[in-house]
Design an enzyme around this catalytic site. Structure first.
Site, PDB file in Angstrom:
ATOM      1  CB  THR A 171      -5.805 -10.447   2.345  1.00 34.46           C
ATOM      2  OG1 THR A 171      -5.286 -11.460   1.642  1.00 34.46           O
ATOM      3  CG2 THR A 171      -4.536  -9.628   2.432  1.00 34.46           C
TER       4      THR A 171
ATOM      5  CB  VAL B  55      -7.998  -6.548  -0.194  1.00 34.86           C
ATOM      6  CG1 VAL B  55      -8.463  -8.188  -0.319  1.00 34.86           C
ATOM      7  CG2 VAL B  55      -7.327  -6.506  -1.720  1.00 34.86           C
TER       8      VAL B  55
ATOM      9  CG  HIS C 168      -2.056  -2.937  -7.065  1.00 37.99           C
ATOM     10  ND1 HIS C 168      -0.704  -2.439  -6.598  1.00 37.99           N
ATOM     11  CD2 HIS C 168      -1.814  -4.248  -7.651  1.00 37.99           C
ATOM     12  CE1 HIS C 168       0.015  -3.424  -6.366  1.00 37.99           C
ATOM     13  NE2 HIS C 168      -0.722  -4.569  -6.964  1.00 37.99           N
ATOM     14  CB  SER C 169      -5.964   2.806  -5.399  1.00 38.44           C
ATOM     15  OG  SER C 169      -6.246   2.062  -3.976  1.00 38.44           O
TER      16      SER C 169
ATOM     17  CD  GLN D  75       1.446  -9.210  -2.115  1.00 39.01           C
ATOM     18  OE1 GLN D  75       1.985  -9.665  -3.140  1.00 39.01           O
ATOM     19  NE2 GLN D  75      -0.034  -9.305  -2.254  1.00 39.01           N
TER      20      GLN D  75
ATOM     21  CB  ALA E 102      -2.064  -7.674  -4.599  1.00 41.06           C
TER      22      ALA E 102
ATOM     23  NE  ARG F  71       7.062 -30.602  -4.089  1.00 43.96           N
ATOM     24  CZ  ARG F  71       8.108 -31.166  -3.500  1.00 43.96           C
ATOM     25  NH1 ARG F  71       9.072 -31.889  -4.001  1.00 43.96           N
ATOM     26  NH2 ARG F  71       8.013 -31.234  -1.968  1.00 43.96           N
TER      27      ARG F  71
ATOM     28  N   GLY G 278     -10.881  -3.558   3.419  1.00 46.08           N
ATOM     29  CA  GLY G 278     -11.448  -2.420   4.329  1.00 46.08           C
ATOM     30  C   GLY G 278     -11.021  -2.184   5.634  1.00 46.08           C
TER      31      GLY G 278
ATOM     32  CG  ASP H  51      -1.824  -1.382   1.290  1.00 48.98           C
ATOM     33  OD1 ASP H  51      -2.108  -1.790   0.300  1.00 48.98           O
ATOM     34  OD2 ASP H  51      -2.066  -1.687   2.353  1.00 48.98           O
ATOM     35  CD  GLU H  52       4.470  -0.335  -0.590  1.00 48.47           C
ATOM     36  OE1 GLU H  52       4.043  -0.808  -1.255  1.00 48.47           O
ATOM     37  OE2 GLU H  52       5.111  -1.412   0.358  1.00 48.47           O
TER      38      GLU H  52
HETATM   39  P1  GTP Z   1      -0.432  -0.525  -3.565  1.00 50.53           P
HETATM   40  O1  GTP Z   1      -1.034  -1.569  -2.746  1.00 50.53           O
HETATM   41  O2  GTP Z   1       1.157  -0.124  -3.356  1.00 50.53           O
HETATM   42  O3  GTP Z   1      -0.552  -0.313  -4.922  1.00 50.53           O
HETATM   43  O4  GTP Z   1      -0.810   0.937  -2.958  1.00 50.53           O
HETATM   44  P2  GTP Z   1      -2.492   1.192  -3.284  1.00 50.53           P
HETATM   45  O5  GTP Z   1      -2.698   1.747  -4.660  1.00 50.53           O
HETATM   46  O6  GTP Z   1      -3.257   0.019  -2.765  1.00 50.53           O
HETATM   47  O7  GTP Z   1      -2.458   2.197  -2.341  1.00 50.53           O
HETATM   48  P3  GTP Z   1      -4.060   2.661  -1.321  1.00 50.53           P
HETATM   49  O8  GTP Z   1      -4.848   1.540  -1.472  1.00 50.53           O
HETATM   50  O9  GTP Z   1      -3.493   3.068  -0.127  1.00 50.53           O
HETATM   51  O10 GTP Z   1      -4.649   3.846  -2.403  1.00 50.53           O
HETATM   52  C1  GTP Z   1      -4.118   4.824  -2.209  1.00 50.53           C
HETATM   53  C2  GTP Z   1      -4.797   6.117  -2.395  1.00 50.53           C
HETATM   54  O11 GTP Z   1      -4.196   7.129  -2.569  1.00 50.53           O
HETATM   55  C3  GTP Z   1      -5.451   5.813  -3.938  1.00 50.53           C
HETATM   56  O12 GTP Z   1      -6.735   6.465  -3.868  1.00 50.53           O
HETATM   57  C4  GTP Z   1      -4.320   6.666  -4.865  1.00 50.53           C
HETATM   58  O13 GTP Z   1      -5.184   7.430  -5.952  1.00 50.53           O
HETATM   59  C5  GTP Z   1      -4.202   7.912  -3.753  1.00 50.53           C
HETATM   60  N1  GTP Z   1      -2.761   8.262  -3.996  1.00 50.53           N
HETATM   61  C6  GTP Z   1      -1.734   7.549  -4.441  1.00 50.53           C
HETATM   62  N2  GTP Z   1      -0.753   8.509  -4.627  1.00 50.53           N
HETATM   63  C7  GTP Z   1      -1.050   9.645  -3.820  1.00 50.53           C
HETATM   64  C8  GTP Z   1      -0.259  10.809  -3.484  1.00 50.53           C
HETATM   65  O14 GTP Z   1       0.799  10.930  -3.710  1.00 50.53           O
HETATM   66  N3  GTP Z   1      -1.155  11.748  -2.783  1.00 50.53           N
HETATM   67  C9  GTP Z   1      -2.481  11.440  -2.321  1.00 50.53           C
HETATM   68  N4  GTP Z   1      -3.124  12.475  -1.770  1.00 50.53           N
HETATM   69  N5  GTP Z   1      -2.988  10.334  -2.541  1.00 50.53           N
HETATM   70  C10 GTP Z   1      -2.323   9.317  -3.334  1.00 50.53           C
HETATM   71  P1  IMP Z   2      -1.859 -12.947   2.897  1.00 47.91           P
HETATM   72  O1  IMP Z   2      -0.757 -12.566   2.031  1.00 47.91           O
HETATM   73  O2  IMP Z   2      -3.257 -12.838   2.781  1.00 47.91           O
HETATM   74  O3  IMP Z   2      -1.611 -14.467   3.717  1.00 47.91           O
HETATM   75  O4  IMP Z   2      -1.649 -12.126   4.348  1.00 47.91           O
HETATM   76  C1  IMP Z   2      -0.393 -12.163   5.105  1.00 47.91           C
HETATM   77  C2  IMP Z   2      -0.023 -10.647   5.893  1.00 47.91           C
HETATM   78  O5  IMP Z   2       0.059 -10.105   4.604  1.00 47.91           O
HETATM   79  C3  IMP Z   2      -1.327  -9.953   6.135  1.00 47.91           C
HETATM   80  O6  IMP Z   2      -0.710  -9.043   7.463  1.00 47.91           O
HETATM   81  C4  IMP Z   2      -1.868  -9.345   5.250  1.00 47.91           C
HETATM   82  O7  IMP Z   2      -2.506  -7.906   5.795  1.00 47.91           O
HETATM   83  C5  IMP Z   2      -0.437  -8.832   4.476  1.00 47.91           C
HETATM   84  N1  IMP Z   2      -0.768  -8.494   3.018  1.00 47.91           N
HETATM   85  C6  IMP Z   2      -0.812  -9.393   2.011  1.00 47.91           C
HETATM   86  N2  IMP Z   2      -0.754  -8.758   0.681  1.00 47.91           N
HETATM   87  C7  IMP Z   2      -0.875  -7.410   1.089  1.00 47.91           C
HETATM   88  C8  IMP Z   2      -1.126  -6.396   0.372  1.00 47.91           C
HETATM   89  O8  IMP Z   2      -1.161  -6.172  -0.915  1.00 47.91           O
HETATM   90  N3  IMP Z   2      -0.975  -4.881   1.014  1.00 47.91           N
HETATM   91  C9  IMP Z   2      -0.618  -4.961   2.369  1.00 47.91           C
HETATM   92  N4  IMP Z   2      -0.532  -6.109   3.040  1.00 47.91           N
HETATM   93  C10 IMP Z   2      -0.660  -7.370   2.517  1.00 47.91           C
HETATM   94 MG    MG Z   3      -2.478  -1.827  -1.825  1.00 47.58          MG
END
Ligand code: GTP
Ligand code: IMP
Ligand code: MG
Length: 340
Positions: free
Chosen positions: A127, A253, A43-44, A179, A41, A141, A255, A13-14
């Protein structure tokens, strides 16, 4: 010809979704291939004013000319896959996505085992997407392969062969990791980790590209750290403090409310070393420093923000090349040209 890998620097969630969308929209790679564990995973992606939450299909789908691939190391849940084909029909994903025949399949039974396991669901805080049980069957396997599922037949492709041939032909390949470093089965906060290594070398192996062919490893960090699920978190702050700073978060994923902490320079350093990072993308800088929201020029960043960025560079020894100052693709400062 360039082969780049994008990885998460911490506990996921970086903001990989935004970075992948920006880089794919901007650089237009010929192939966008997904590595990583599987549909655990989230991703937003925000593109053209619409928001998408993705679990399996590459987040680079917005680059409509690109072929999309899911590498052999990634677990495929056919239900999630079909849902995303439908969900992304506007982007004609079904016509250009492929799955390696050697991908392992997540069955309903894997999901049940994940959710019903006291250990996985409660202690580790998984998750519930079935990834842990599916990877354990793979190690034992006994897992089923994508090539064993008739409904997936039309999507099967040797992803390793296709990506390596593309590189031979001078095309660009972009590998999306999922991840994050601290969730790695090898290098993370074991046992509070996911079911596989989550560093750049594994993502290359997931897709079937050897280490000698990788040109760039982009390590993504958020300007503060979040973690979902259980386990150590050295720089964690209280939820009240996170709220006061306006950086509380909820998962895509599950909430679930995310735990929040300040930037961890020690973690960043180790993450860059083990990933072999050549670049850092720093996201949500605006949430830490609201005065730089939507800034598109490095010169317009406040002194505090610039100080933080140079500290990240000094501690890790890796240049920050992408600075994200908001959710929109335009809210990005791209310094990659300055490296040339
Ligand atoms: P990954 O799991 O690394 O893909 O991250 P994510 O995309 O799941 O991140 P997350 O679920 O935390 O969602 C990030 C939210 O912040 C999304 O709505 C993005 O559009 C938004 N976002 C991404 N980068 C930035 C940023 O630099 N600034 C702000 N304010 N929002 C951002
Ligand atoms: P699992 O991968 O569903 O077995 O979860 C193991 C650990 O990894 C838990 O703490 C989850 O929250 C974390 N995790 C797995 N995938 C992600 C991801 O994409 N983002 C953030 N945490 C994750
Ligand atoms: Mg994420």
């Amino acid at each position: 010809m360039t082969c780049s890998i994008l990885v998460g620097g911490a506990w996921g969630d970086e903001g990989k979704g935004k970075c992948i969308t920006y880089l794919c929209d901007n650089d237009k790679p010929d192939i966008i291939a997904r590595g990583g564990v599987g549909p655990n995973a989230g991703h937003s992606v925000e593109f053209n004013g619409e928001k998408y939450g993705l679990r399996l299909v590459p987040s680079g789908f917005v680059q409509t000319e690109a072929k999309l691939m899911i590498g052999a190391g990634v677990l495929v849940d056919p239900e999630v896959f079909y849902h995303e084909l439908e969900y992304l029909s506007k982007y004609k994903v079904a016509e250009r996505v492929s799955i390696d025949p050697r991908c392992s399949i997540i069955t309903p039974e894997h999901k049940e085992r994940d959710v019903k396991s006291e250990y996985l669901a409660k202690k580790i805080g998984s998750t519930g997407s079935g990834c842990g049980p599916a990877n354990s069957d793979r190690v034992l396997r006994v897992a089923k392969y994508a090539k064993d599922v008739p409904e997936l037949e039309d999507y099967l492709l040797d992803v390793s062969l296709a990506t390596n041939e593309a590189l031979d032909n001078g095309e660009d390949v972009f590998i999306e990791g999922s991840q994050g470093f601290a969730l790695s089965l090898y290098y993370g906060t074991y046992p509070f980790v996911t079911s596989k290594d989550t560093t750049a070398s594994s993502f290359a192996a997931d897709v079937g590209i050897g280490p000698t062919r990788i040109d760039e490893v982009i390590n993504v960090f958020k300007s503060y750290i979040t973690r979902v699920g259980e386990g150590p978190f050295p720089t964690e702050i209280s939820q009240e403090e996170a709220e006061a700073k306006g950086i509380e978060e909820y998962g895509v994923v599950t909430g679930r409310r995310r735990r929040v902490g300040s930037f961890d320079f020690d973690l960043a350093k180790e993450s860059c070393r083990i990933n072999g990072a050549t670049q850092i993308a720093l996201t949500c800088v605006d949430r830490l420093y609201p005065d730089c929201a939507r800034t598109q020029d490095i010169q317009d960043l406040s002194a505090d923000t610039r100080e933080f960025i140079s500290q990240v560079e000094q501690e890790t020894g890796v240049p920050v090349t992408i600075i994200s100052t908001g959710p929109d693709l335009k809210d990005t400062i791209d310094l990659r040209d300055e490296l040339l």
